[in-house]
Design an enzyme around this catalytic site. Structure first.
Site, PDB file in Angstrom:
ATOM      1  N   SER A 177       0.793  -1.225   0.000  1.00  0.00           N
ATOM      2  CA  SER A 177       0.000   0.000   0.000  1.00  0.00           C
ATOM      3  C   SER A 177       0.827   1.278   0.000  1.00  0.00           C
ATOM      4  O   SER A 177       0.842   2.049   0.969  1.00  0.00           O
ATOM      5  CB  SER A 177      -0.940  -0.027   1.185  1.00  0.00           C
ATOM      6  OG  SER A 177      -1.620  -1.246   1.165  1.00  0.00           O
ATOM      7  N   ARG A 192       7.574   6.233  -4.390  1.00  0.00           N
ATOM      8  CA  ARG A 192       8.112   6.876  -3.179  1.00  0.00           C
ATOM      9  C   ARG A 192       7.390   6.277  -1.988  1.00  0.00           C
ATOM     10  O   ARG A 192       6.372   5.599  -2.142  1.00  0.00           O
ATOM     11  CB  ARG A 192       7.932   8.389  -3.230  1.00  0.00           C
ATOM     12  CG  ARG A 192       6.538   8.812  -3.525  1.00  0.00           C
ATOM     13  CD  ARG A 192       6.472  10.299  -3.863  1.00  0.00           C
ATOM     14  NE  ARG A 192       5.132  10.649  -4.281  1.00  0.00           N
ATOM     15  CZ  ARG A 192       4.110  10.776  -3.471  1.00  0.00           C
ATOM     16  NH1 ARG A 192       4.261  10.604  -2.179  1.00  0.00           N
ATOM     17  NH2 ARG A 192       2.912  11.061  -3.930  1.00  0.00           N
ATOM     18  N   ASP A 230      -3.849  -1.431  -1.388  1.00  0.00           N
ATOM     19  CA  ASP A 230      -4.928  -1.849  -0.468  1.00  0.00           C
ATOM     20  C   ASP A 230      -6.308  -1.368  -0.921  1.00  0.00           C
ATOM     21  O   ASP A 230      -7.314  -2.047  -0.707  1.00  0.00           O
ATOM     22  CB  ASP A 230      -4.651  -1.419   0.986  1.00  0.00           C
ATOM     23  CG  ASP A 230      -4.329   0.060   1.151  1.00  0.00           C
ATOM     24  OD1 ASP A 230      -4.207   0.772   0.144  1.00  0.00           O
ATOM     25  OD2 ASP A 230      -4.177   0.502   2.312  1.00  0.00           O
TER      26      ASP A 230
HETATM   27  C1  GLC Z   1      -0.917   5.949   1.513  1.00  0.00           C
HETATM   28  C2  GLC Z   1      -0.342   5.151   0.358  1.00  0.00           C
HETATM   29  C3  GLC Z   1      -1.427   4.517  -0.469  1.00  0.00           C
HETATM   30  C4  GLC Z   1      -2.354   3.724   0.432  1.00  0.00           C
HETATM   31  C5  GLC Z   1      -2.890   4.591   1.554  1.00  0.00           C
HETATM   32  C6  GLC Z   1      -3.799   3.839   2.513  1.00  0.00           C
HETATM   33  O1  GLC Z   1      -1.587   7.042   1.027  1.00  0.00           O
HETATM   34  O2  GLC Z   1       0.461   5.980  -0.446  1.00  0.00           O
HETATM   35  O3  GLC Z   1      -0.892   3.681  -1.459  1.00  0.00           O
HETATM   36  O4  GLC Z   1      -3.416   3.197  -0.318  1.00  0.00           O
HETATM   37  O5  GLC Z   1      -1.815   5.143   2.272  1.00  0.00           O
HETATM   38  O6  GLC Z   1      -3.141   2.775   3.117  1.00  0.00           O
END
Ligand code: GLC
Length: 494
Positions: A177, A192, A230
């Site tokens: 995620s 990143r 996620d």
């Molecule tokens: C952050 C991550 C993203 C993820 C979110 C929730 O924003 O960059 O990819 O979906 O957190 O976990």
């Protein structure tokens, strides 16, 4: 009156005068201090204001940025990442699949036995572990070796209930995620880090290759069959149980949304048009920013001192990693300028991130007549004792301002997606339902936040439309979703 008596009376009178003067000065100071605290709170509240008109501007800005992000790579702060998921689960998925879910404070490993058409999830088991903080800022190999080693332990506990057909390797859906630029459903490079992770040598690397090498080192024999965010996992898990799910929103440590887009409406997609005519987009909305966002000096300072300054501004206003920290910063200013907690600033109050959002939530929900929970939290976490009821009320009020602003902005973000997908208006005779799969610790556990988000969404929509839009908690849907996507993208499917 004798000389001694006169002297005593004079001295006594002077002492009383001095005491009265001291008291008056103290009271004056107290009242000017408490009015200073009230002024800081009021000013903060005004700057955090989210009237309906502002939320609609935020929603419109979100829609505009969605278009820009879909038009070209780098066209917007919104990455609008192509997930390579062009088919969501149908219910026909069958077999035993694993999932690994990495991206918040905890990570999970999971195995499910899927029953095929009408069979649903026959069986599932999971293990949840926290990521040691040192691994969040270490090396790529350390992090991936750690999770692969935990996966190995979990696989070793597989019982007879889970049946892997002969001659097949186990398969895994990997929920990772963070922002990943995917090249296929099973590969993608990390763009990143977010949410307090900062492992420089992993940026730009293929995360599936990193995981696969770690699995090899740890002796785990498994194919990685799907790599998903996620939000995408939650969307897939939500769709499995409810056909009307078209978007997913995570409100947890971080925040993000994914939704089903028409593949024709993605100018930057140069691959073949999928048969379904659809593509799931991982928006990475945490990185949204707009001049309409009600940013205060506290937010700007938090951002400047963060691991990723200038990035994830929407996330820093709305998600679990930051809400408690914003409250701490405002309290700290009050302690400095109004002696809210006595003559000196309590040292713990100067420690960044010491006030976690679950503790803020507990204080916000305190219904005891003397705000006992608030008193205890201030004592246990910040080592501030003997707080008055008045001070505790200020703390609750502050939690309310920060949580409401975040929840209302998140609702505006959802309105932006509804607008983009044409689901924000009601066409005659149209009974189309829109279900939003929601997940994340903030949404699940911070009741006032969740209720405010849902009420705001209703407030922003016409009544008729609002009746057709439902937020549904998809409990840990992202893990199951990744397993389902591993099944529909199995190595063994022709
Ligand atoms: C952050 C991550 C993203 C993820 C979110 C929730 O924003 O960059 O990819 O979906 O957190 O976990």
């Amino acid at each position: 009156m004798g000389k001694v008596a006169v002297t005593a009376a004079v001295i006594g009178g002077a002492a009383v005068c001095a005491a009265v003067a001291l008291l008056v000065r103290h009271q004056l100071r107290n009242s000017s201090q408490s009015s200073r605290a009230a002024a800081i709170l009021k000013e903060f509240q005004e700057k955090c204001g989210t009237p309906e008109s502002k939320l609609k501007q935020v929603a419109d800005a979100m829609t505009v940025e969605m278009h820009a992000g879909l038009a070209s790579e780098g066209g917007s702060k919104l990455k609008m990442l192509i997930s390579y998921v062009d088919n969501l689960p149908t219910g026909a998925e069958e077999g035993v699949y694993y999932a690994l879910d990495l991206g918040g404070t905890n990570f999970r490993v999971l195995r499910v036995q899927l029953g095929g058409t009408n069979g649903g999830v026959v069986d599932q088991e999971f293990a949840e572990l926290s990521i040691p903080p040192s691994l969040m800022v270490g090396t790529s190999q350390e992090l991936f070796d750690y999770i692969a080693a935990e996966l190995a332990k979990f696989v070793a506990q597989e019982g007879d209930r889970f049946q892997l057909p002969d001659g097949r390797k186990r398969e895994l859906g990997f929920t990772f995620s963070f922002p990943v630029m995917q090249n296929s459903i099973v590969s993608g490079t990390l763009m990143r880090w977010t949410k307090g992770f900062s492992i420089d040598d992993a940026v730009g690397k293929d995360v599936v290759a990193e995981l696969s090498s770690a699995m090899e080192r740890q002796g785990v024999e498994m194919h990685v069959s799907a790599l998903v965010n996620d939000t995408v996992g939650t969307l897939a898990g939500g769709r499995y149980t409810n056909k009307d799910v078209v978007m997913a929103v995570i409100m947890g440590t971080g925040t993000n949304a994914a939704y089903v887009e028409r593949s024709q409406a993605i100018p930057k997609w140069h691959g073949p048009q999928p048969e379904s005519g659809e593509m799931v987009i991982n928006m990475e909305w945490g990185n949204f920013r707009s001049s309409h966002l009600p940013l205060t000096e506290y937010d700007n300072e938090l951002d400047a001192e963060s691991l990723n300054p200038g990035e994830q501004i929407f996330e820093k206003l709305t998600s679990g990693m930051y809400l408690g920290e914003i409250v701490r910063r405002v309290l700290c200013r009050m302690a400095e300028e109004s002696a809210l907690f006595g003559d000196t600033v309590p040292p713990k109050l100067r420690t960044p991130f010491i006030l976690r959002t679950p503790d803020m939530s507990a204080m916000h929900h305190d219904t005891s007549y003397d705000l006992k929970v608030v008193g205890n939290k201030l004592k246990d976490i910040l080592e501030i004792s003997n707080t008055t009821l008045k001070v505790r009320k200020v703390v609750v009020e502050l939690c309310d301002i920060v949580a409401r602003r975040g929840a209302r902005l998140a609702a505006a973000g959802i309105l932006g997606i509804l607008k983009k997908t044409g689901r924000d208006s009601f066409k005659d005779g149209d009974s189309q339902k829109t279900v939003i799969a929601m997940d994340g610790g903030l949404y699940e556990h911070y009741t006032a936040y969740r209720e405010c988000l849902e009420a705001t969404l209703k407030e922003l929509l016409d009544d008729e439309v609002a009746e057709h839009i439902v937020c549904e908690h998809s409990n840990d849907g992202s893990g199951i979703g990744a397993a389902l996507l591993a099944a529909s993208h199995s190595w063994y499917l022709s």
